[in-house]
Write a protein that holds these residues in place. Structure first.
Motif, PDB file in Angstrom:
ATOM      1  N   VAL A  62       0.847  -1.185   0.000  1.00  0.00           N
ATOM      2  CA  VAL A  62       0.000   0.000   0.000  1.00  0.00           C
ATOM      3  C   VAL A  62       0.888   1.242   0.000  1.00  0.00           C
ATOM      4  CG1 VAL A  62      -1.885   1.219   1.143  1.00  0.00           C
ATOM      5  CG2 VAL A  62      -1.664  -1.269   1.429  1.00  0.00           C
ATOM      6  N   ALA A  63       0.614   2.160  -0.931  1.00  0.00           N
ATOM      7  CA  ALA A  63       1.234   3.490  -0.912  1.00  0.00           C
ATOM      8  C   ALA A  63       0.164   4.466  -0.440  1.00  0.00           C
ATOM      9  CB  ALA A  63       1.733   3.879  -2.298  1.00  0.00           C
ATOM     10  N   SER A  64       0.467   5.232   0.613  1.00  0.00           N
ATOM     11  CA  SER A  64      -0.573   6.071   1.221  1.00  0.00           C
ATOM     12  C   SER A  64       0.000   7.365   1.761  1.00  0.00           C
ATOM     13  CB  SER A  64      -1.259   5.302   2.361  1.00  0.00           C
ATOM     14  OG  SER A  64      -0.312   4.903   3.337  1.00  0.00           O
ATOM     15  N   LYS A  65      -0.875   8.354   1.912  1.00  0.00           N
ATOM     16  CA  LYS A  65      -0.483   9.647   2.460  1.00  0.00           C
ATOM     17  C   LYS A  65      -0.415   9.622   3.987  1.00  0.00           C
ATOM     18  CE  LYS A  65      -0.289  11.602  -1.572  1.00  0.00           C
ATOM     19  NZ  LYS A  65       1.029  11.926  -2.164  1.00  0.00           N
ATOM     20  N   ARG A  66      -1.007   8.628   4.587  1.00  0.00           N
ATOM     21  CA  ARG A  66      -0.979   8.464   6.044  1.00  0.00           C
ATOM     22  C   ARG A  66      -0.766   6.986   6.344  1.00  0.00           C
ATOM     23  NH1 ARG A  66      -7.091   7.941   7.216  1.00  0.00           N
ATOM     24  NH2 ARG A  66      -7.916   7.872   5.089  1.00  0.00           N
ATOM     25  N   PRO A  67      -0.169   6.643   7.467  1.00  0.00           N
ATOM     26  CA  PRO A  67       0.103   5.235   7.748  1.00  0.00           C
ATOM     27  C   PRO A  67      -1.183   4.460   8.019  1.00  0.00           C
ATOM     28  CG  PRO A  67       0.663   6.603   9.641  1.00  0.00           C
ATOM     29  CD  PRO A  67       0.348   7.540   8.521  1.00  0.00           C
ATOM     30  N   PRO A  68      -1.256   3.195   7.626  1.00  0.00           N
ATOM     31  CA  PRO A  68      -2.422   2.363   7.929  1.00  0.00           C
ATOM     32  C   PRO A  68      -2.643   2.251   9.433  1.00  0.00           C
ATOM     33  CG  PRO A  68      -0.952   1.270   6.375  1.00  0.00           C
ATOM     34  CD  PRO A  68      -0.221   2.440   6.909  1.00  0.00           C
ATOM     35  N   GLN A  69      -3.920   2.199   9.844  1.00  0.00           N
ATOM     36  CA  GLN A  69      -4.269   2.092  11.264  1.00  0.00           C
ATOM     37  C   GLN A  69      -5.019   0.786  11.503  1.00  0.00           C
ATOM     38  OE1 GLN A  69      -3.245   4.399  13.551  1.00  0.00           O
ATOM     39  NE2 GLN A  69      -2.165   5.377  11.844  1.00  0.00           N
ATOM     40  N   ASP A  70      -4.358  -0.145  12.179  1.00  0.00           N
ATOM     41  CA  ASP A  70      -4.964  -1.444  12.478  1.00  0.00           C
ATOM     42  C   ASP A  70      -5.587  -1.386  13.865  1.00  0.00           C
ATOM     43  OD1 ASP A  70      -5.672  -4.126  12.530  1.00  0.00           O
ATOM     44  OD2 ASP A  70      -3.669  -4.767  13.173  1.00  0.00           O
ATOM     45  N   GLU A  71      -6.728  -0.734  13.977  1.00  0.00           N
ATOM     46  CA  GLU A  71      -7.348  -0.503  15.282  1.00  0.00           C
ATOM     47  C   GLU A  71      -7.909  -1.774  15.914  1.00  0.00           C
ATOM     48  OE1 GLU A  71     -10.178   2.580  14.773  1.00  0.00           O
ATOM     49  OE2 GLU A  71      -8.668   4.137  14.383  1.00  0.00           O
ATOM     50  N   LEU A  72      -8.219  -2.791  15.094  1.00  0.00           N
ATOM     51  CA  LEU A  72      -8.822  -4.016  15.614  1.00  0.00           C
ATOM     52  C   LEU A  72      -7.813  -5.154  15.777  1.00  0.00           C
ATOM     53  CD1 LEU A  72     -12.179  -4.035  13.602  1.00  0.00           C
ATOM     54  CD2 LEU A  72     -11.767  -3.217  15.932  1.00  0.00           C
ATOM     55  N   GLY A  73      -6.557  -4.908  15.428  1.00  0.00           N
ATOM     56  CA  GLY A  73      -5.538  -5.931  15.589  1.00  0.00           C
ATOM     57  C   GLY A  73      -5.685  -7.102  14.642  1.00  0.00           C
ATOM     58  N   LEU A  74      -6.152  -6.824  13.412  1.00  0.00           N
ATOM     59  CA  LEU A  74      -6.402  -7.881  12.437  1.00  0.00           C
ATOM     60  C   LEU A  74      -5.249  -8.093  11.464  1.00  0.00           C
ATOM     61  CD1 LEU A  74     -10.098  -6.962  11.517  1.00  0.00           C
ATOM     62  CD2 LEU A  74      -9.299  -8.616  13.220  1.00  0.00           C
ATOM     63  N   TRP A  75      -4.251  -7.223  11.522  1.00  0.00           N
ATOM     64  CA  TRP A  75      -3.211  -7.200  10.495  1.00  0.00           C
ATOM     65  C   TRP A  75      -1.807  -7.292  11.091  1.00  0.00           C
ATOM     66  CZ3 TRP A  75      -4.558  -6.614   5.271  1.00  0.00           C
ATOM     67  CH2 TRP A  75      -5.880  -6.223   5.026  1.00  0.00           C
ATOM     68  N   GLU A  76      -0.879  -7.722  10.248  1.00  0.00           N
ATOM     69  CA  GLU A  76       0.542  -7.494  10.457  1.00  0.00           C
ATOM     70  C   GLU A  76       0.905  -6.355   9.515  1.00  0.00           C
ATOM     71  OE1 GLU A  76       2.344  -8.892  12.672  1.00  0.00           O
ATOM     72  OE2 GLU A  76       1.076 -10.591  13.262  1.00  0.00           O
ATOM     73  N   VAL A  77       1.378  -5.233  10.059  1.00  0.00           N
ATOM     74  CA  VAL A  77       1.635  -4.039   9.257  1.00  0.00           C
ATOM     75  C   VAL A  77       3.093  -3.620   9.396  1.00  0.00           C
ATOM     76  CG1 VAL A  77       1.026  -1.621   8.861  1.00  0.00           C
ATOM     77  CG2 VAL A  77      -0.751  -3.260   9.548  1.00  0.00           C
ATOM     78  N   ASP A  78       3.736  -3.463   8.256  1.00  0.00           N
ATOM     79  CA  ASP A  78       5.122  -2.975   8.232  1.00  0.00           C
ATOM     80  C   ASP A  78       5.150  -1.732   7.339  1.00  0.00           C
ATOM     81  OD1 ASP A  78       7.831  -2.562   8.227  1.00  0.00           O
ATOM     82  OD2 ASP A  78       8.310  -4.287   6.967  1.00  0.00           O
ATOM     83  N   SER A  79       5.270  -0.543   7.942  1.00  0.00           N
ATOM     84  CA  SER A  79       5.221   0.721   7.207  1.00  0.00           C
ATOM     85  C   SER A  79       6.542   1.466   7.321  1.00  0.00           C
ATOM     86  CB  SER A  79       4.103   1.625   7.748  1.00  0.00           C
ATOM     87  OG  SER A  79       2.841   1.065   7.526  1.00  0.00           O
ATOM     88  N   ARG A  80       6.862   2.199   6.245  1.00  0.00           N
ATOM     89  CA  ARG A  80       8.038   3.064   6.274  1.00  0.00           C
ATOM     90  C   ARG A  80       7.784   4.263   5.360  1.00  0.00           C
ATOM     91  NH1 ARG A  80      10.968   2.071   1.518  1.00  0.00           N
ATOM     92  NH2 ARG A  80      10.514   0.075   0.498  1.00  0.00           N
ATOM     93  N   LEU A  81       8.467   5.344   5.647  1.00  0.00           N
ATOM     94  CA  LEU A  81       8.379   6.498   4.770  1.00  0.00           C
ATOM     95  C   LEU A  81       8.973   6.138   3.416  1.00  0.00           C
ATOM     96  CD1 LEU A  81       9.343   9.434   7.164  1.00  0.00           C
ATOM     97  CD2 LEU A  81       7.112   9.008   6.109  1.00  0.00           C
ATOM     98  N   PHE A  82       8.319   6.620   2.375  1.00  0.00           N
ATOM     99  CA  PHE A  82       8.708   6.261   1.011  1.00  0.00           C
ATOM    100  C   PHE A  82       9.154   7.511   0.269  1.00  0.00           C
ATOM    101  CE2 PHE A  82       7.352   5.128  -3.458  1.00  0.00           C
ATOM    102  CZ  PHE A  82       8.364   4.199  -3.666  1.00  0.00           C
ATOM    103  N   ASN A  83      10.450   7.612   0.043  1.00  0.00           N
ATOM    104  CA  ASN A  83      11.011   8.763  -0.658  1.00  0.00           C
ATOM    105  C   ASN A  83      12.176   8.290  -1.515  1.00  0.00           C
ATOM    106  OD1 ASN A  83      11.415  11.429  -1.448  1.00  0.00           O
ATOM    107  ND2 ASN A  83      12.803  11.848   0.248  1.00  0.00           N
ATOM    108  N   PRO A  84      11.883   7.560  -2.590  1.00  0.00           N
ATOM    109  CA  PRO A  84      12.957   6.951  -3.388  1.00  0.00           C
ATOM    110  C   PRO A  84      13.823   8.005  -4.077  1.00  0.00           C
ATOM    111  CG  PRO A  84      10.858   6.795  -4.547  1.00  0.00           C
ATOM    112  CD  PRO A  84      10.548   7.298  -3.165  1.00  0.00           C
TER     113      PRO A  84
END
Length: 218
Positions: A62-84
């Motif tokens: 996922v490319a997004s303007k804000r980080p994903p929010q796993d409020e229900l604990g359903l996901w494994e999420v690995d996010s980083r700032l993307f500035n190639p």
């Protein structure tokens, strides 16, 4: 600011989203599942694009303007700032699942079917729609070069999997999209435009998992 995330749905959560998708297929499942990571504000416009790389287990980038929010604990999420770091002339190996379309008087048509119907009747008896996937698919990508900030050469691109996806919007409107898979090597021609392509996607159906171009230095 853009984030690039790898999100993986935990096995126990799959049934929840299968119910929400109402049996409308992988595109609807992916749409419902990934949108759940950005539904903190129902009035917020979509500000992300994604590409599903595995259905079982369900994994997406996922490319997004804000980080994903796993409020229900359903996901494994690995996010980083993307500035190639990009430069003109750089070679990039990429993967893309896009929905090639032609817009006529404000209405979008599947590019392959549109070009096939333009053929004389006798020629249509000799050529199937599937026969046009390669040339039409490449021509569509070629026409995106200037605005997308890259160039492609036919011998460097693999085109496959013309697939129909039918699903329903939240207003219960039926939508049919046909996607094509692209992979190969492109050349960066405009750094800022290509950066926008990487973070915003290309083509139709971006809310349903199409259009995110994943790339790495070739």
């Amino acid at each position: 600011m853009t984030y690039l995330s790898r999100v993986s749905l935990k096995p126990a959560a799959v049934r929840k989203f299968l119910t929400l998708a109402s049996g409308n297929g992988p595109a609807t499942f992916g749409h419902k599942a990934v949108w759940s990571l950005f539904d903190d504000d129902p009035d917020h416009e979509r500000d992300f694009v994604f590409k599903v790389v595995s259905q079982n287990p369900f994994v997406a980038y996922v490319a997004s303007k804000r980080p994903p929010q796993d409020e229900l604990g359903l996901w494994e999420v690995d996010s980083r700032l993307f500035n190639p770091i990009l430069r003109v002339g750089q070679k990039v190996r990429f993967e893309l699942t896009a929905v090639p379309a032609i817009k006529i008087l404000g209405k979008a048509y599947d590019a392959v079917k549109f070009e096939w119907h333009k053929l004389p009747e006798k020629r249509r008896q000799q050529v199937s729609q599937a026969d046009l996937v390669q040339p039409v698919g490449f021509e569509w990508l070629k026409k995106k070069e200037e605005v997308a900030g890259f160039s492609v050469e036919e011998g460097d691109i693999a085109i496959s999997n013309w697939i129909e996806h039918t699903f329903f919007t939240s207003e219960r409107k039926q939508v049919t999209l046909r996607s094509i898979d692209y992979s190969g090597i492109l050349t960066v021609t405009d750094e800022e435009r290509f950066r926008k392509t990487l973070t915003s996607g290309i083509g139709r159906g971006r809310g349903f998992g199409f259009g995110l171009l994943l790339g790495r230095p070739a």
